[in-house]
Write an enzyme that holds these catalytic residues in place. Structure first.
Site, PDB file in Angstrom:
ATOM      1  N   ASP A 144       0.671  -1.262   0.131  1.00 36.12           N
ATOM      2  CA  ASP A 144       0.080  -0.136   0.013  1.00 36.12           C
ATOM      3  C   ASP A 144       0.907   1.303  -0.175  1.00 36.12           C
ATOM      4  O   ASP A 144       0.280   2.438   0.036  1.00 36.12           O
ATOM      5  CB  ASP A 144      -0.961  -0.021   1.072  1.00 36.12           C
ATOM      6  CG  ASP A 144      -0.121   0.159   2.584  1.00 36.12           C
ATOM      7  OD1 ASP A 144       0.914  -0.256   2.393  1.00 36.12           O
ATOM      8  OD2 ASP A 144      -0.957  -0.014   3.677  1.00 36.12           O
TER       9      ASP A 144
ATOM     10  N   GLU B 171       3.306   2.170   2.374  1.00 29.12           N
ATOM     11  CA  GLU B 171       3.872   2.448   3.577  1.00 29.12           C
ATOM     12  C   GLU B 171       5.380   1.912   3.454  1.00 29.12           C
ATOM     13  O   GLU B 171       5.742   0.885   3.146  1.00 29.12           O
ATOM     14  CB  GLU B 171       2.914   1.904   4.742  1.00 29.12           C
ATOM     15  CG  GLU B 171       1.747   2.769   5.056  1.00 29.12           C
ATOM     16  CD  GLU B 171       0.873   1.983   5.920  1.00 29.12           C
ATOM     17  OE1 GLU B 171       1.303   1.121   6.758  1.00 29.12           O
ATOM     18  OE2 GLU B 171      -0.301   2.480   6.107  1.00 29.12           O
TER      19      GLU B 171
ATOM     20  N   LYS C 264      18.086  37.188 -11.823  1.00 28.09           N
ATOM     21  CA  LYS C 264      16.815  36.391 -12.238  1.00 28.09           C
ATOM     22  C   LYS C 264      15.599  36.555 -11.788  1.00 28.09           C
ATOM     23  O   LYS C 264      15.619  37.256 -10.628  1.00 28.09           O
ATOM     24  CB  LYS C 264      17.274  34.832 -11.485  1.00 28.09           C
ATOM     25  CG  LYS C 264      16.313  33.711 -11.975  1.00 28.09           C
ATOM     26  CD  LYS C 264      16.581  32.391 -11.276  1.00 28.09           C
ATOM     27  CE  LYS C 264      16.133  32.083 -10.075  1.00 28.09           C
ATOM     28  NZ  LYS C 264      16.503  30.738  -9.516  1.00 28.09           N
TER      29      LYS C 264
ATOM     30  N   ASP D 254      24.870  27.043  -8.445  1.00 32.51           N
ATOM     31  CA  ASP D 254      23.547  27.201  -7.821  1.00 32.51           C
ATOM     32  C   ASP D 254      23.420  25.934  -6.708  1.00 32.51           C
ATOM     33  O   ASP D 254      24.266  25.074  -6.613  1.00 32.51           O
ATOM     34  CB  ASP D 254      22.531  27.064  -8.747  1.00 32.51           C
ATOM     35  CG  ASP D 254      21.383  27.777  -8.427  1.00 32.51           C
ATOM     36  OD1 ASP D 254      21.375  28.438  -7.169  1.00 32.51           O
ATOM     37  OD2 ASP D 254      20.320  28.039  -9.333  1.00 32.51           O
TER      38      ASP D 254
END
Ligand code: R5P
Length: 295
Positions: free
Chosen positions: A34, A36, A189, A216
């Site tokens: 499922d 998890e 930017k 960056d």
């Protein structure tokens, strides 16, 4: 000292354990049908100092949950002290509410890490330094820029100019230029908050005929690097390299960055994968060793 390499940073964790000459505890890890996550520590941690190394790059939510499960299990099994090393801290870019009603996601992540029982927290080139001050446990932001710049120097880029794609990254190029010794500059930017589109403002740049490296913290969609490389090409730069600490490299970012004129994309194993040519293991191990030397 015991290292627990999380499933998202296995190789890095093993490297760190080797550098520290200490045990790396194996972890049984699986995902249930499922979705998890299941983790089981397969070693003794009682009364030990433990370093958990688990990055939270995509899939962020699952990797975060695995981080929390490992820390809380180590604490429950009696670890004396748990240092959480999270090279790439997911959600750090959502550190404020930019538009009305938005979640300040990083604050929730911080509270979860604290609640898991971590005694201290370490990350690498987190998006904004201010985030570290929001932790109630000791929190440290390390820099991988010197080690990235050393790698570029070894590639023959001594003397290349270091370029930041925006003012927020100036600190990165200041550090890089200490190694590359070719000076630094920055671009202007602008990102549209709704469409995410990146534009660079026209700006005179002293790069004609010179090698340049754009530094960056993150390459995500590649939009920032494409715009920066195109701008440097237009300004007459010779060879252009792009370097980042966290190479998320989503979608066709590699293709677009190379097509814009970059020679090569260099990243670290903060986000393991094709672009992790530089390991941050020495940064992690030196940090731990130097802490041990503190009075
Ligand atoms: C933003 O301010 C960061 O420093 C990076 O420039 C950004 O996350 C890169 O994203 P992308 O690759 O999607 O342009």
């Amino acid at each position: 000292m015991i290292v627990i390499p999380g499933p998202a940073s296995r190789d890095l964790g093993v490297k760190v354990a080797k550098l520290l000459h200490c045990e790396a505890i194996p972890l049984e890890f699986k995902v249930f049908p499922d979705g998890e996550s299941y983790v089981r520590l397969k070693g003794e941690v009682r009364d030990s100092d433990v370093v958990v190394i688990q990055t939270t790059s995509p899939p962020q939510d699952s990797n975060l949950m695995r981080l929390l499960l490992i820390i809380s299990t180590a604490k429950r099994l009696g670890a004396r002290n748990v240092k959480a090393f999270v090279p790439y801290l997911a959600y750090a870019r959502q550190d404020k509410s930019f538009l009305e009603g938005e979640a300040v996601s990083i604050d929730t992540i911080i509270r979860l890490i604290e609640a898991s029982g971590a005694d201290s927290f370490y990350t690498v080139n987190v998006h904004s330094d201010d985030i570290m001050r929001r932790f109630r446990i000791p929190a440290f932001n390390l820099s991988a820029i010197p080690i990235l710049a050393e790698h570029l120097k070894e590639m023959g880029l001594l003397g290349a100019v270091s370029i930041a794609p925006d003012k927020g990254a100036i600190k990165l190029v200041e550090e890089a230029s200490e190694v590359l010794r070719g000076g630094y500059g920055w671009l202007e930017k602008r990102r549209d908050r709704i469409t995410g589109k990146v534009e660079m403002a026209e700006k005179p740049l002293d790069v004609k005929g010179r090698d340049a490296v754009v530094f960056d913290d993150i390459i995500s969609t590649g939009g920032t690097m494409v715009a920066a490389v195109s701008m440097l090409k237009k300004a007459g730069a010779r060879r252009i390299y792009v370097a980042c600490v966290h190479p998320l490299m989503l979608g066709d970012s590699e293709k677009r960055i190379l097509e814009s004129g970059a020679e090569k994309i260099i990243g670290t194993d903060s986000v393991p994968g094709k672009f992790s040519s530089v390991s941050i293991a020495p940064i992690v191990s030196n940090t731990i060793l130097n802490e041990g030397k503190r009075p």
